[in-house]
Design a protein around this motif. Structure first.
Motif, PDB file in Angstrom:
ATOM      1  N   ASN A   1      12.822  -0.450   0.041  1.00 41.54           N
ATOM      2  CA  ASN A   1      11.316  -0.470   0.228  1.00 41.54           C
ATOM      3  C   ASN A   1      11.132  -0.127   1.935  1.00 41.54           C
ATOM      4  OD1 ASN A   1      10.293  -0.823  -2.481  1.00 41.54           O
ATOM      5  ND2 ASN A   1      10.788  -3.049  -2.033  1.00 41.54           N
ATOM      6  N   SER A   2      12.098  -0.159   2.473  1.00 42.66           N
ATOM      7  CA  SER A   2      11.906   0.058   3.928  1.00 42.66           C
ATOM      8  C   SER A   2      12.379   1.620   4.545  1.00 42.66           C
ATOM      9  CB  SER A   2      12.712  -1.198   4.603  1.00 42.66           C
ATOM     10  OG  SER A   2      14.285  -0.630   4.564  1.00 42.66           O
ATOM     11  N   LEU A   3      12.878   2.250   3.828  1.00 43.73           N
ATOM     12  CA  LEU A   3      13.380   3.606   4.240  1.00 43.73           C
ATOM     13  C   LEU A   3      12.469   4.773   4.438  1.00 43.73           C
ATOM     14  CD1 LEU A   3      16.595   3.659   1.802  1.00 43.73           C
ATOM     15  CD2 LEU A   3      16.607   2.998   4.064  1.00 43.73           C
ATOM     16  N   THR A   4      11.301   4.744   3.603  1.00 43.74           N
ATOM     17  CA  THR A   4      10.274   5.784   3.476  1.00 43.74           C
ATOM     18  C   THR A   4       9.096   5.035   3.999  1.00 43.74           C
ATOM     19  OG1 THR A   4      11.486   7.062   2.036  1.00 43.74           O
ATOM     20  CG2 THR A   4       9.226   7.771   2.686  1.00 43.74           C
ATOM     21  N   TYR A   5       8.257   5.653   4.969  1.00 40.50           N
ATOM     22  CA  TYR A   5       7.135   4.631   5.325  1.00 40.50           C
ATOM     23  C   TYR A   5       6.063   6.002   6.044  1.00 40.50           C
ATOM     24  CZ  TYR A   5      10.101   5.143   9.672  1.00 40.50           C
ATOM     25  OH  TYR A   5      10.828   5.551  10.882  1.00 40.50           O
ATOM     26  N   LEU A   6       4.936   5.201   6.393  1.00 40.49           N
ATOM     27  CA  LEU A   6       3.701   6.114   6.854  1.00 40.49           C
ATOM     28  C   LEU A   6       4.183   6.213   8.479  1.00 40.49           C
ATOM     29  CD1 LEU A   6       0.447   4.905   4.974  1.00 40.49           C
ATOM     30  CD2 LEU A   6       1.679   6.990   4.821  1.00 40.49           C
ATOM     31  N   LYS A   7       3.863   7.476   8.897  1.00 39.64           N
ATOM     32  CA  LYS A   7       4.162   7.640  10.367  1.00 39.64           C
ATOM     33  C   LYS A   7       2.849   7.064  10.806  1.00 39.64           C
ATOM     34  CE  LYS A   7       5.974  12.389  10.125  1.00 39.64           C
ATOM     35  NZ  LYS A   7       5.688  13.900  10.437  1.00 39.64           N
ATOM     36  N   GLU A   8       3.017   6.468  12.342  1.00 32.37           N
ATOM     37  CA  GLU A   8       2.188   5.853  13.218  1.00 32.37           C
ATOM     38  C   GLU A   8       1.089   6.965  13.050  1.00 32.37           C
ATOM     39  OE1 GLU A   8       1.389   3.990  17.313  1.00 32.37           O
ATOM     40  OE2 GLU A   8       3.518   4.624  16.827  1.00 32.37           O
ATOM     41  N   GLY A   9      -0.233   6.486  13.197  1.00 34.04           N
ATOM     42  CA  GLY A   9      -1.394   7.186  12.966  1.00 34.04           C
ATOM     43  C   GLY A   9      -2.167   7.397  11.521  1.00 34.04           C
ATOM     44  N   TYR A  10      -1.245   7.425  10.749  1.00 36.28           N
ATOM     45  CA  TYR A  10      -1.829   7.673   9.302  1.00 36.28           C
ATOM     46  C   TYR A  10      -1.795   6.132   8.628  1.00 36.28           C
ATOM     47  CZ  TYR A  10      -0.134  12.565   9.648  1.00 36.28           C
ATOM     48  OH  TYR A  10      -0.197  13.699  10.189  1.00 36.28           O
ATOM     49  N   ASP A  11      -2.845   6.215   7.538  1.00 40.17           N
ATOM     50  CA  ASP A  11      -3.122   4.933   7.002  1.00 40.17           C
ATOM     51  C   ASP A  11      -3.186   5.352   5.293  1.00 40.17           C
ATOM     52  OD1 ASP A  11      -5.412   6.174   6.808  1.00 40.17           O
ATOM     53  OD2 ASP A  11      -6.690   4.691   8.088  1.00 40.17           O
ATOM     54  N   GLU A  12      -2.852   6.486   5.078  1.00 38.94           N
ATOM     55  CA  GLU A  12      -3.264   6.929   3.589  1.00 38.94           C
ATOM     56  C   GLU A  12      -2.382   8.143   3.153  1.00 38.94           C
ATOM     57  OE1 GLU A  12      -7.320   9.499   3.736  1.00 38.94           O
ATOM     58  OE2 GLU A  12      -7.391   7.490   3.099  1.00 38.94           O
ATOM     59  N   ILE A  13      -2.400   8.413   1.706  1.00 42.93           N
ATOM     60  CA  ILE A  13      -1.715   9.635   1.497  1.00 42.93           C
ATOM     61  C   ILE A  13      -3.013  10.547   1.148  1.00 42.93           C
ATOM     62  CG2 ILE A  13      -0.238  10.726  -0.304  1.00 42.93           C
ATOM     63  CD1 ILE A  13       1.300   8.625   1.402  1.00 42.93           C
ATOM     64  N   ASP A  14      -2.736  11.931   1.348  1.00 44.59           N
ATOM     65  CA  ASP A  14      -3.687  12.769   1.332  1.00 44.59           C
ATOM     66  C   ASP A  14      -2.966  14.031   0.842  1.00 44.59           C
ATOM     67  OD1 ASP A  14      -6.167  14.073   1.102  1.00 44.59           O
ATOM     68  OD2 ASP A  14      -6.020  14.825   3.164  1.00 44.59           O
ATOM     69  N   PHE A  15      -3.538  14.639  -0.224  1.00 45.49           N
ATOM     70  CA  PHE A  15      -2.874  16.083  -0.649  1.00 45.49           C
ATOM     71  C   PHE A  15      -3.887  16.822  -1.571  1.00 45.49           C
ATOM     72  CE2 PHE A  15      -1.380  12.781  -3.530  1.00 45.49           C
ATOM     73  CZ  PHE A  15      -1.679  13.230  -4.701  1.00 45.49           C
ATOM     74  N   SER A  16      -3.606  18.080  -1.892  1.00 47.74           N
ATOM     75  CA  SER A  16      -4.304  18.810  -2.744  1.00 47.74           C
ATOM     76  C   SER A  16      -3.286  19.845  -3.459  1.00 47.74           C
ATOM     77  CB  SER A  16      -5.356  19.488  -2.034  1.00 47.74           C
ATOM     78  OG  SER A  16      -6.391  20.211  -3.138  1.00 47.74           O
ATOM     79  N   PHE A  17      -2.795  19.327  -4.821  1.00 50.73           N
ATOM     80  CA  PHE A  17      -2.009  20.225  -5.540  1.00 50.73           C
ATOM     81  C   PHE A  17      -2.504  20.475  -6.854  1.00 50.73           C
ATOM     82  CE2 PHE A  17       1.302  17.306  -3.453  1.00 50.73           C
ATOM     83  CZ  PHE A  17       1.442  18.209  -2.111  1.00 50.73           C
ATOM     84  N   PRO A  18      -2.000  21.743  -7.341  1.00 52.35           N
ATOM     85  CA  PRO A  18      -2.733  21.981  -8.680  1.00 52.35           C
ATOM     86  C   PRO A  18      -2.007  21.310  -9.744  1.00 52.35           C
ATOM     87  CG  PRO A  18      -1.034  23.630  -8.004  1.00 52.35           C
ATOM     88  CD  PRO A  18      -1.057  22.587  -6.644  1.00 52.35           C
ATOM     89  N   ASP A  19      -2.571  20.879 -10.939  1.00 53.87           N
ATOM     90  CA  ASP A  19      -2.176  20.206 -12.032  1.00 53.87           C
ATOM     91  C   ASP A  19      -1.490  21.204 -13.091  1.00 53.87           C
ATOM     92  OD1 ASP A  19      -4.281  21.368 -13.428  1.00 53.87           O
ATOM     93  OD2 ASP A  19      -5.342  19.428 -13.685  1.00 53.87           O
ATOM     94  N   LEU A  20      -1.303  20.784 -14.364  1.00 48.02           N
ATOM     95  CA  LEU A  20      -0.568  21.851 -15.175  1.00 48.02           C
ATOM     96  C   LEU A  20      -1.634  22.762 -15.891  1.00 48.02           C
ATOM     97  CD1 LEU A  20       1.867  19.335 -17.050  1.00 48.02           C
ATOM     98  CD2 LEU A  20       2.054  20.814 -14.808  1.00 48.02           C
ATOM     99  N   GLU A  21      -2.982  22.542 -15.528  1.00 49.59           N
ATOM    100  CA  GLU A  21      -3.824  23.740 -15.699  1.00 49.59           C
ATOM    101  C   GLU A  21      -4.332  24.375 -14.575  1.00 49.59           C
ATOM    102  OE1 GLU A  21      -6.852  21.370 -17.928  1.00 49.59           O
ATOM    103  OE2 GLU A  21      -5.631  21.029 -19.613  1.00 49.59           O
ATOM    104  N   GLY A  22      -3.723  24.139 -13.476  1.00 47.29           N
ATOM    105  CA  GLY A  22      -4.063  25.071 -12.079  1.00 47.29           C
ATOM    106  C   GLY A  22      -5.425  24.591 -11.497  1.00 47.29           C
ATOM    107  N   ASN A  23      -5.838  23.051 -11.875  1.00 43.30           N
ATOM    108  CA  ASN A  23      -6.833  22.593 -10.934  1.00 43.30           C
ATOM    109  C   ASN A  23      -6.467  21.762  -9.783  1.00 43.30           C
ATOM    110  OD1 ASN A  23      -8.911  23.404 -13.033  1.00 43.30           O
ATOM    111  ND2 ASN A  23      -7.904  21.741 -14.504  1.00 43.30           N
ATOM    112  N   LEU A  24      -6.851  21.706  -8.739  1.00 45.09           N
ATOM    113  CA  LEU A  24      -6.486  21.107  -7.519  1.00 45.09           C
ATOM    114  C   LEU A  24      -6.930  19.784  -7.757  1.00 45.09           C
ATOM    115  CD1 LEU A  24      -7.388  23.734  -4.626  1.00 45.09           C
ATOM    116  CD2 LEU A  24      -5.070  23.171  -5.584  1.00 45.09           C
ATOM    117  N   ILE A  25      -5.822  18.894  -7.671  1.00 42.75           N
ATOM    118  CA  ILE A  25      -6.203  17.425  -7.636  1.00 42.75           C
ATOM    119  C   ILE A  25      -5.879  16.717  -6.350  1.00 42.75           C
ATOM    120  CG2 ILE A  25      -4.950  15.162  -8.966  1.00 42.75           C
ATOM    121  CD1 ILE A  25      -6.494  17.356 -10.738  1.00 42.75           C
TER     122      ILE A  25
END
Length: 402
Positions: A233-257
């Motif tokens: 639980n200590s090896l991967t972490y958020l970089k300084e200055g970030y407080d959330e996960i953000d992305f926009s990826f297509p699902d299996l029907e091509g819709n951005l999630i």
């Protein structure tokens, strides 16, 4: 000339198709040859109302294979969820052919099988000389070292165990001891492993490890019942200055999630970074699927971020759909990138680095990252897996009750 060709065409069209020889039901012992080694494994053939099913046996696990084709004396079957297949000629109680990873150019290995051979080996001597916990250092051809923990346990039939590393375990290993040497094997449709381990004395082992078509490492193990790896639980972490996960990826029907979608608001969310080519991801997916079915509610969602081998959306979608179907996965997926930690790291720049498939990210109801778990210690690790399950259940219960 025209008449001659016409006669040949008539002769070919009148030729009767080759009769299907069929595949004998029961236990078979297969062998794949790699790097001068023979990797034995068992599989069971079942036939019901004309339809075949194969159970690939790897130590304590059985993997169902249901995509099987027979044409005359030719047999074709896929390796569970992987883009890998075996092609072989049927000759009574023998099979001979090849094992191919379709996504890797030139990755073809010899395959053969014999009907009626129970177990991986004709003789499987038992010995407890290698039992215990072993602190291990692997060294590759370039001199790079990696740490692991060897876990071995003998019984009346032989010896089994695994190696546990910070990026996941080596899954189910199965073998025997002959004099002062332990031989361990694994074949789960993707991994092709052989370990040869010699006992220097009661506290030191030296060994060789062959993986697949080209990989080779040596290792040294020291007996240490207190051996531990870094906290996952200590090896991967958020970089300084970030407080959330953000992305926009297509699902299996091509819709951005995105996590900003209404579906994920005010919910605990588990993000699973995975690839369908990854056997450790298969273990985690099986665990998460079972947990989700038991705990599904309006307060929790799981979303798989799939990183597949080819940068082709349709290919990636097909692989994920195959996994969802064969493993009966109840949660959703998006296509996030290609199958490298570099690709995953670039697609999620708020993380210090993605160092392992799988990696799971747990986000609370307010959108705050509460835990990032690198790798997965699967059922082959015994007590380590049990400890993970207990800790995961307690942690998720606390988040859901906040």
């Amino acid at each position: 000339m025209f008449c001659l060709l016409a006669l040949i065409a008539i002769f070919i069209s009148c030729e009767e198709p080759r009769p299907e020889l069929g595949l004998k039901s029961g236990i078979w012992r297969g062998e794949i040859s790699a790097q001068g080694n023979s990797i034995p494994f068992n599989f069971e053939v079942k036939k019901d109302e004309g339809a075949y099913e194969i159970l690939l046996i790897n130590g304590k696990e059985k993997l169902k294979i249901d995509r099987i084709d027979i044409f005359g004396d030719s047999l074709f079957f896929d390796m569970h969820i992987f883009d890998i297949n075996i092609k072989a000629k049927i000759d009574q109680e023998k099979l001979s052919g090849s094992y191919s990873k379709n996504y890797a150019e030139g990755y073809v290995l010899p395959f053969k099988a014999t009907y009626g051979k129970e177990g991986r080996f004709d003789n499987k001597p038992a010995s407890n000389e290698f039992d215990g916990t072993w602190e291990t250092t692997f060294t590759d051809k370039n001199g790079k070292n990696t740490s692991a923990i060897g876990l071995f346990q003998s019984d009346s039939t032989g010896i089994n165990g695994t190696f546990l590393s910070k990026t996941g375990d080596y899954r189910f290993l199965d073998g025997y001891v002959e004099k002062d040497t332990m031989h361990l094997y694994s074949f789960d449709g993707n991994h092709i492993y052989k370990f040869k381990v010699q006992k220097e004395n009661d506290s030191i082992l030296k060994g060789e490890f062959w993986s697949g078509k080209t990989s080779y490492k040596t290792f040294v193990s020291v007996k240490n019942d207190s051996a531990r790896l870094p906290d996952a639980n200590s090896l991967t972490y958020l970089k300084e200055g970030y407080d959330e996960i953000d992305f926009s990826f297509p699902d299996l029907e091509g819709n951005l999630i995105s996590l900003k979608d209404q579906r994920y608001e005010n919910k605990v969310v588990i993000l699973q970074i995975l690839g369908t080519w990854c056997p450790n991801c298969m273990d985690e997916t099986r665990f998460l699927s079972d947990w989700y079915r038991k705990n599904k509610s309006e307060e929790v969602e799981i979303l798989g971020l799939a990183y597949e081998i080819r940068p082709d959306y349709n290919y990636a979608k097909e692989r994920v759909l195959t996994m969802k179907d064969k493993m009966n996965v109840p949660y959703d997926f998006v296509i996030a990138g290609t199958s490298s930690t570099k690709s995953a790291s670039e697609s999620l720049p708020m993380l210090n680095k993605v160092i392992s498939f799988p990696t799971s990210i747990i986000i609370d109801k307010k959108g705050k990252v509460r835990r990032i778990h690198t790798g997965f210690s699967g059922p082959a690790t015994g007590v380590y897996y049990e400890e993970f399950v207990d800790d995961f259940n307690q942690f998720m219960s606390s988040l859901l009750n906040e």
